[in-house]
Write a protein that holds these residues in place. Structure first.
Motif, short mmCIF file in Angstrom:
data_model
loop_
_atom_site.label_atom_id
_atom_site.label_comp_id
_atom_site.label_asym_id
_atom_site.label_seq_id
_atom_site.Cartn_x
_atom_site.Cartn_y
_atom_site.Cartn_z
N LEU A 1 1.45 4.22 5.25
CA LEU A 1 2.90 4.21 5.38
C LEU A 1 3.34 4.32 6.84
CD1 LEU A 1 4.08 6.20 2.24
CD2 LEU A 1 3.98 3.73 2.61
N ARG A 2 2.48 4.83 7.70
CA ARG A 2 2.77 4.79 9.14
C ARG A 2 2.75 3.34 9.63
NH1 ARG A 2 4.33 8.42 13.35
NH2 ARG A 2 3.93 7.33 15.31
N GLY B 1 0.83 -1.19 0.00
CA GLY B 1 0.00 0.00 0.00
C GLY B 1 0.87 1.24 0.00
N ASP B 2 0.26 2.39 -0.30
CA ASP B 2 1.08 3.60 -0.39
C ASP B 2 0.38 4.86 0.10
OD1 ASP B 2 -0.73 4.06 -2.41
OD2 ASP B 2 0.70 3.81 -4.05
N GLY C 1 4.58 2.85 -10.50
CA GLY C 1 4.21 4.21 -10.86
C GLY C 1 5.36 4.90 -11.59
N THR C 2 5.58 6.16 -11.28
CA THR C 2 6.69 6.90 -11.87
C THR C 2 7.78 7.08 -10.81
OG1 THR C 2 5.84 9.07 -11.22
CG2 THR C 2 5.09 8.16 -13.35
N PRO C 3 9.02 7.29 -11.22
CA PRO C 3 10.06 7.57 -10.21
C PRO C 3 9.73 8.75 -9.32
CG PRO C 3 11.07 7.05 -12.33
CD PRO C 3 9.59 7.16 -12.57
N GLU C 4 9.10 9.78 -9.89
CA GLU C 4 8.76 10.96 -9.11
C GLU C 4 7.73 10.64 -8.02
OE1 GLU C 4 10.69 11.82 -12.71
OE2 GLU C 4 8.74 10.80 -12.44
N SER C 5 6.69 9.89 -8.39
CA SER C 5 5.68 9.53 -7.38
C SER C 5 6.26 8.58 -6.35
CB SER C 5 4.45 8.92 -8.05
OG SER C 5 4.76 7.67 -8.66
N ARG D 1 9.39 8.48 -5.33
CA ARG D 1 10.26 9.25 -4.44
C ARG D 1 9.43 9.92 -3.34
NH1 ARG D 1 12.38 12.19 -7.90
NH2 ARG D 1 14.45 11.26 -8.11
N ARG D 2 8.28 10.48 -3.70
CA ARG D 2 7.44 11.14 -2.71
C ARG D 2 6.97 10.16 -1.64
NH1 ARG D 2 3.53 12.23 -5.75
NH2 ARG D 2 2.03 10.74 -4.90
#
Length: 318
Positions: free
Chosen positions: A187-188, A180-181, A202-206, A208-209
């Motif tokens: 994420l907690r 999950g994300d 997804g994308t590397p940018e998403s 990374r966030r």
């Protein structure tokens, strides 16, 4: 294969929407022969992709059967929803599969999502917040039953009263995979309980966030994010040359509607070299486990090209 550390692993995630057991078995045994380090099944009863009457095997029992018919590859369920089974029952089943596999289980938990089985079978589907509460309790219950001689637990949804689980798993610590994300709550939970965090590439940018959000949660609870392996599930359509890859992409698009959510899961349409470049962007962000999503009809050329050309290049890249 160690759970922690920066060892790079490749695997296949098999969506078991098959009509025969032999189809599922063939993929797992072929993946093992090709050198993949991991194979997993999902935990849906009536996945929307197959339509209301599409075929789909049960994940937990299928995992046990496939674990018994393989010998080296890590065996995973990715991911089990506590809405399907009482968390203590799932923990007992997981411990049994760890024995069946000779200590190769990596057990996945998630909050659960869209599945036609809830409506068709009359299984309650709680609101997202309740499912997150249930997931957190399931993580605590599983770890307690796997490691403690006697477990007591009093949660909002799950209770244990002098509970025993024997025999214990073969592994001293079954790796717990949380999928999950959601950046606030999910994420907690990953930060608190996961040995492995899995999400769609997804994308590397998403990515990374999300990775940075997880690191923030780890800092708040005093845990090093390096203790959690990072796993992404991706799809690809590969061919030896770009012309053939374009043809294979067109064939896929004829099968999938243009607005299919599955299209977002594809990292590469192209050659193995292009796939290596695409995956190395994720490796640079700390990803250690690359899981190729495979659903019927099995794309054997991609499965083999990833194993023979992509996997060694990504593993050995400096």
């Amino acid at each position: 294969m160690p759970v922690h550390g920066d060892t790079i692993r490749f695997g296949v995630h098999s969506g078991q929407q098959n009509r025969t057991f032999d189809e599922s078995l063939l993929l797992w045994q072929r993946a093992e022969a090709l050198g993949y380090q991991w194979a997993s099944v999902f935990d849906h009863f009536r996945p929307p992709l197959g339509g209301p009457d599409g075929p789909c095997f049960d994940g937990m029992t299928l995992l046990a059967a496939l674990a018994a018919r393989t010998s080296r590859i890590r065996c995973a369920l990715m991911v089990s929803a506590p809405t399907w089974r009482h968390p203590a029952v799932a923990a007992v089943m997981a411990a049994t599969i760890d024995h069946i596999s000779g200590g190769r289980l990596e057990f996945g938990l998630g909050a659960g999502g869209d599945d036609l089985g809830y409506a068709q079978y009359g299984i309650p589907f709680p609101a997202a917040g309740t499912r997150m509460d249930l997931l957190e309790e399931a993580c605590r219950v599983a770890r307690a039953l796997w490691t403690q001689e006697v477990s007591d637990f009093s949660g909002q949804h799950v209770k244990l009263n002098a509970a025993h689980l024997a025999p214990k798993p073969l592994q001293s610590r079954i790796p717990l995979v949380i999928g999950g994300d959601g950046e606030k709550r999910m994420l907690r939970i990953v930060a608190e309980h996961a040995d492995i965090w899995n999400t769609l590439a997804g994308t590397p940018e998403s990515y990374r966030r999300k990775r940075d959000a997880l690191s923030g949660h780890c800092a708040e609870i005093g845990r090093s994010p390096d203790e959690i392996r990072r796993s992404v599930t991706f799809r690809a359509v590969l061919a030896e040359n770009e012309r053939e890859a374009a043809t294979r992409k067109e064939e896929l698009l004829r099968r999938l509607p243009a607005n299919s959510p599955l299209l977002d899961e594809y990292v590469t349409f192209g050659t193995p070299e292009q796939c290596v470049t695409d995956l190395l962007r994720f490796r640079a962000l700390g990803v250690t486990d690359f899981i190729l999503g495979v659903r019927p009809p099995i794309d054997w050329p991609t499965v083999e090209l990833v194993a023979r050309q992509v996997m060694p290049a990504v593993i050995t890249a400096r």
